[in-house]
Design a protein around this motif. Structure first.
Motif: not given
Length: 155
Positions: A93-98, A115-116, A127-140, A147-148
């Protein structure tokens, strides 16, 4: 017999023996051009402080969803980021969903791309979280698609 005169620029430590050469016994690695890394997961920022709307691992285990999540991990890790998006397994998604029912945890600093991971035993679980390059960081853990959240499409 006259001793060989050394040049003032000659390296007195340099060996000429092939076995002592810097390139001896070194295997050249072949690098495949354009090979993208496969996705991986880093769980350092998992947040169980927002339950509800999220859930714990124990709750997913009780509802027989944890095995589906682990299976999805295995599958997603066989794809690059782009392939996972194309397969519909990763949505960025990019930005955190409003309109999210979740809040950005205070320990996550800076701008990240949210993203998810999708298709975890049904339409809603994510599984919601964020991604940096090829690493997904699960958060929720988000079994209810909060989440969205999206509005239902009328047909």
């Amino acid at each position: 017999m006259a001793a060989k005169k050394k040049s003032k620029f000659e390296n007195k430590f340099k060996s000429t023996a092939a076995s002592e050469s810097r390139t001896a016994n070194v295997r050249d690695e072949r690098k495949v051009k354009d090979e993208q890394p496969k996705l991986s997961f880093n769980f350092k920022n998992f947040d169980f402080n927002q339950c509800p709307p999220g859930q714990t691992l124990e709750k997913w285990q009780e509802e027989k969803m944890l095995d589906k999540l682990v299976g999805r991990f295995v599958e997603v890790c066989s794809f690059t980021r782009q392939e996972a998006v194309q397969q519909g397994l990763l949505k960025v998604y990019g930005d955190f969903p409003e309109n999210s029912h979740f809040k950005i945890p205070p320990h996550i600093k800076g701008k990240v791309s949210w993203g998810t991971i999708r298709k975890i035993g049904g339409q809603k679980p994510r599984l919601a979280g964020y991604i940096i390059e090829s690493v997904f960081y699960p958060v929720f853990l988000d079994k209810d698609h909060l989440f969205y959240p999206s509005t239902k499409k009328h047909t």
